[in-house]
Design a protein around this motif. Structure first.
Motif, PDB file in Angstrom:
ATOM      1  N   PRO A   1       0.816  -1.228   0.000  1.00 25.25           N
ATOM      2  CA  PRO A   1       0.000   0.000   0.000  1.00 25.25           C
ATOM      3  C   PRO A   1       0.842   1.267   0.000  1.00 25.25           C
ATOM      4  O   PRO A   1       0.409   2.300  -0.520  1.00 25.25           O
ATOM      5  N   LYS A   2       2.057   1.226   0.555  1.00 24.96           N
ATOM      6  CA  LYS A   2       2.906   2.410   0.576  1.00 24.96           C
ATOM      7  C   LYS A   2       3.256   2.854  -0.837  1.00 24.96           C
ATOM      8  O   LYS A   2       3.096   4.033  -1.192  1.00 24.96           O
ATOM      9  N   SER A   3       3.725   1.920  -1.662  1.00 27.45           N
ATOM     10  CA  SER A   3       4.083   2.257  -3.035  1.00 27.45           C
ATOM     11  C   SER A   3       2.844   2.635  -3.844  1.00 27.45           C
ATOM     12  O   SER A   3       2.900   3.507  -4.715  1.00 27.45           O
ATOM     13  N   ALA A   4       1.736   1.970  -3.554  1.00 21.63           N
ATOM     14  CA  ALA A   4       0.501   2.290  -4.265  1.00 21.63           C
ATOM     15  C   ALA A   4       0.068   3.721  -3.977  1.00 21.63           C
ATOM     16  O   ALA A   4      -0.268   4.486  -4.893  1.00 21.63           O
ATOM     17  N   VAL A   5       0.079   4.094  -2.705  1.00 24.05           N
ATOM     18  CA  VAL A   5      -0.296   5.464  -2.322  1.00 24.05           C
ATOM     19  C   VAL A   5       0.690   6.473  -2.891  1.00 24.05           C
ATOM     20  O   VAL A   5       0.301   7.544  -3.373  1.00 24.05           O
ATOM     21  N   ARG A   6       1.970   6.147  -2.842  1.00 32.47           N
ATOM     22  CA  ARG A   6       3.016   7.070  -3.326  1.00 32.47           C
ATOM     23  C   ARG A   6       2.833   7.415  -4.800  1.00 32.47           C
ATOM     24  O   ARG A   6       2.747   8.591  -5.169  1.00 32.47           O
ATOM     25  N   PHE A   7       2.768   6.393  -5.657  1.00 28.52           N
ATOM     26  CA  PHE A   7       2.674   6.649  -7.092  1.00 28.52           C
ATOM     27  C   PHE A   7       1.304   7.187  -7.482  1.00 28.52           C
ATOM     28  O   PHE A   7       1.192   8.027  -8.374  1.00 28.52           O
ATOM     29  N   GLY A   8       0.270   6.688  -6.804  1.00 22.95           N
ATOM     30  CA  GLY A   8      -1.062   7.204  -7.099  1.00 22.95           C
ATOM     31  C   GLY A   8      -1.180   8.684  -6.768  1.00 22.95           C
ATOM     32  O   GLY A   8      -1.709   9.471  -7.555  1.00 22.95           O
ATOM     33  N   THR A   9      -0.674   9.077  -5.601  1.00 23.08           N
ATOM     34  CA  THR A   9      -0.710  10.483  -5.201  1.00 23.08           C
ATOM     35  C   THR A   9       0.141  11.345  -6.126  1.00 23.08           C
ATOM     36  O   THR A   9      -0.275  12.442  -6.521  1.00 23.08           O
TER      37      THR A   9
END
Length: 353
Positions: free
Chosen positions: A138-146
């Motif tokens: 979820p960290k990488s998902a939130v990072r790139f999505g944001t």
């Protein structure tokens, strides 16, 4: 001769294309409805389309990545990356926590790896992986999505992102991931690694560790060191995305649609990772101390930094730099390469506007 005297208009011959843009009588656009003429001129949109919406591929062939694709690709990249690089993260954390031992247990990186393998086998280098794996995806998902949600509206007509704006978007992505994912997951990771090093480990696993920490300290116990984490992650991603975007713009030059080979992406990613290590390792040390089992010794993030400086000297702020440098360079290179390749794959199977 009569043909020479034939009346003519600027709608014919080499001026015809210009006449079309001006809506000259006799041109094709002159007979079009006003709404379609606006579309042809780039000033409007067809019925059913979003007014002012960005096309899937901007002028020049540069595609804007849909945030949904960014979230999915980022999560996949984060999961694969942490399985590869966790042993270096384990060694880094051990060395930072060992700094307070008197005398220190480990003499260096090699000694830490040797003793860990002797005591627990190769699996010992992966102790605490579950907590970081559950957080890395979820960290990488939130990072790139944001990052893409913030950067897409800031790109120019060719899809190019200004370097300064990439710094701001990276900062926003880092702060978001710190609050939503990183702080609670990193706190759990540090506490579990620290617990496994004690003479009598209390936590039997990831979920047992969570339940015990929340039972004793409440949800607040999983948010220890929030300020340090926000500072660390914000500066981390600001530096990484800035350097990566800077190198990407330099490489592509005047051709934003130029493809980047995965090897080039890996080199640029490793460079961005190295820059972030030297830029914020002191914050990483403070964050680790604030999230350890003895975090109660510190009144605040500032007090933690002051005590480290007072009792251990300025060199303590760069404890674990070498293992962190190796891990982060590999980490960022892997994440950017996998992310870019997964996005390319998703573009073939997931059509977005």
């Amino acid at each position: 001769m009569s043909s020479l005297l034939k009346p003519f208009s600027v709608c014919e011959g080499p001026c015809e294309s210009g006449a079309v843009r001006r809506g000259c009588p006799g041109s094709a656009s002159h007979h079009q409805p006003p709404s379609q003429r606006l579309v042809a001129a780039g000033l409007g949109s067809l019925p059913g389309s979003q007014p002012g919406s960005l096309p899937a591929a901007a002028v020049g062939g540069r595609k804007l990545t849909h945030p949904g694709k960014s979230i999915l690709a980022g999560g996949i990249a984060g999961g694969i990356e942490i399985c590869i690089t966790f042993p270096t993260e384990y060694v880094k954390t051990q060395l930072q926590l060992d700094e307070r031992a008197n005398p220190p247990r480990y003499r260096g990186i090699g000694d830490c790896v040797k003793l860990t393998v002797q005591d627990h086998g190769l699996r010992g280098l992966y102790r605490g992986l579950s907590s970081l794996l559950y957080g890395s995806i979820p960290k990488s998902a939130v990072r790139f999505g944001t990052f893409d949600m913030l950067s897409n509206p800031m790109r120019d007509a060719t899809g190019r992102l200004d370097n300064t704006r990439s710094l701001v978007c990276g900062l926003g992505a880092g702060i978001t991931e710190a609050i939503v994912v990183v702080c609670p997951m990193e706190t759990l990771k540090v506490k579990m690694i620290h617990d496994q090093c004690s003479l009598r480990p209390r936590y039997r696993g990831f979920f047992h560790g969570i339940s015990e920490i929340i039972r004793e300290q409440g949800v607040r116990g999983t948010y220890q060191g929030l300020t340090a984490t926000v500072l660390k992650q914000g500066s981390n991603q600001a530096i990484r995305f800035y350097v990566m975007n800077l190198l990407r713009n330099w490489y592509k030059g005047d051709d934003p649609s130029r493809d980047m080979h995965p090897f080039i992406t890996a080199i640029f990613g490793a460079t961005a990772g190295a820059a972030s290590v030297f830029g914020n390792t002191p914050l990483d040390v403070v964050k680790t101390r604030m999230q350890g089992l003895e975090a109660h010794r510190y009144k605040s993030t500032v007090d933690c930094a002051f005590q480290i400086l007072k009792n251990e000297g300025p060199q303590a702020f760069y404890k674990g730099t070498v293992p962190r440098l190796g891990r982060v360079c590999l980490d960022v290179a892997i994440v950017f390469v996998i992310y870019e390749e997964v996005v390319k794959l998703l573009n073939n199977v997931w059509k977005t506007q």
